[in-house]
Design an enzyme around this catalytic site. Structure first.
Site, PDB file in Angstrom:
ATOM      1  N   ALA A 158       0.832  -1.205   0.000  1.00 57.51           N
ATOM      2  CA  ALA A 158       0.000   0.000   0.000  1.00 57.51           C
ATOM      3  C   ALA A 158       0.862   1.250   0.000  1.00 57.51           C
ATOM      4  O   ALA A 158       2.000   1.238   0.483  1.00 57.51           O
ATOM      5  CB  ALA A 158      -0.931   0.010   1.217  1.00 57.51           C
ATOM      6  N   ASP A 159       0.299   2.304  -0.554  1.00 60.41           N
ATOM      7  CA  ASP A 159       0.988   3.600  -0.558  1.00 60.41           C
ATOM      8  C   ASP A 159      -0.058   4.695  -0.440  1.00 60.41           C
ATOM      9  O   ASP A 159      -1.094   4.655  -1.115  1.00 60.41           O
ATOM     10  CB  ASP A 159       1.789   3.794  -1.852  1.00 60.41           C
ATOM     11  CG  ASP A 159       2.581   5.093  -1.833  1.00 60.41           C
ATOM     12  OD1 ASP A 159       3.378   5.291  -0.894  1.00 60.41           O
ATOM     13  OD2 ASP A 159       2.401   5.909  -2.754  1.00 60.41           O
ATOM     14  N   THR A 160       0.214   5.664   0.430  1.00 61.94           N
ATOM     15  CA  THR A 160      -0.730   6.754   0.673  1.00 61.94           C
ATOM     16  C   THR A 160      -0.078   8.100   0.388  1.00 61.94           C
ATOM     17  O   THR A 160       1.058   8.344   0.791  1.00 61.94           O
ATOM     18  CB  THR A 160      -1.222   6.741   2.141  1.00 61.94           C
ATOM     19  OG1 THR A 160      -1.839   5.484   2.424  1.00 61.94           O
ATOM     20  CG2 THR A 160      -2.229   7.856   2.403  1.00 61.94           C
ATOM     21  N   THR A 192      -5.012   6.311  -1.320  1.00 57.77           N
ATOM     22  CA  THR A 192      -4.223   5.119  -0.998  1.00 57.77           C
ATOM     23  C   THR A 192      -4.378   4.106  -2.114  1.00 57.77           C
ATOM     24  O   THR A 192      -5.503   3.711  -2.459  1.00 57.77           O
ATOM     25  CB  THR A 192      -4.664   4.477   0.335  1.00 57.77           C
ATOM     26  OG1 THR A 192      -4.498   5.418   1.392  1.00 57.77           O
ATOM     27  CG2 THR A 192      -3.828   3.236   0.644  1.00 57.77           C
ATOM     28  N   GLY A 193      -3.251   3.708  -2.681  1.00 63.14           N
ATOM     29  CA  GLY A 193      -3.230   2.650  -3.683  1.00 63.14           C
ATOM     30  C   GLY A 193      -2.848   1.346  -3.005  1.00 63.14           C
ATOM     31  O   GLY A 193      -1.995   1.323  -2.113  1.00 63.14           O
TER      32      GLY A 193
END
Length: 211
Positions: free
Chosen positions: A87-89, A125-126
């Site tokens: 995840a990345d935000t 978020t991805g």
């Protein structure tokens, strides 16, 4: 449909995850806690993927998904028996700038000063899920409005040190809550992981039929 059972510890679990090794490819204590809260048992193996992809010509959703893919694939390459979650935000300002973690306290002040200008910003978020030869990606957006606060309030908050490891320079789940006026959308997404959508995507990934 997921079946929720209550264990003696008070935690819940989801039947479709039974027997799977779930790995969170992130060292974020907030993401780990969110997963624990909704009954996703996860082993933490932080990714070594360098988060330095170009933001030029891509949307925040595309950017976060690409970074999440890099994290998940890096860990999955070493742990192919697991269901890996990356995840990345990021925060997208009212001007459209993609903001990540502040580089220092002055940068944190500038970020928060800009985000508290009376305009909403968007937290994105991805997420990337890897299992076997399957991969699913999605991203979630939440609109947030910060209060118009004084420079003194921002300086006080920056001095606590809390902004330094958070996209956009604030933590809604902690002291940063005093800065927030309104949230429109998924709250856990602002913390760092849209857990409701994550459960849906995990179940679809693990129950989808393969040829």
């Amino acid at each position: 449909e997921a079946v929720v059972s209550t264990q003696s510890t008070g935690a819940m679990s989801h039947s479709f995850l039974s027997g799977y090794r779930v790995i969170l490819a992130s060292g974020s204590p907030r993401r780990k806690e969110l997963m624990k809260q909704v009954g996703i048992p996860a082993e933490v193996i932080p990714s070594k993927f360098e988060e330095n992809l170009s933001k030029s010509g891509v949307s925040a959703g595309e950017y976060t998904i690409s970074t999440a893919q890099g994290k998940a694939r890096e860990v999955w390459g070493e742990h192919r028996d697991g269901v890996v979650i990356g995840a990345d935000t990021v925060v997208v300002s009212g001007d459209g700038a993609i903001l990540e973690k502040p580089s220092d306290k002055d940068h944190a002040f500038e970020m928060l000063k800009g985000l508290s200008d009376g305009r909403t910003h968007t937290v994105v978020t991805g997420v990337c899920l890897c299992y076997g030869e399957r991969e699913r990606t999605f991203y979630t957006e939440t609109e947030v409005l910060l209060r118009k606060v004084s420079d003194e309030m921002i300086k006080w908050y920056v001095a606590t040190g809390e902004p330094m490891d958070k996209a956009g320079g604030y933590g809604i789940q902690s002291l940063g809550a005093v800065l927030v006026e309104r949230v429109n959308g998924c709250y856990s997404n602002v913390v760092g992981l849209p857990v409701s959508q994550l459960l849906v995507e995990l179940q679809e990934l693990l129950t989808e039929k393969t040829d």
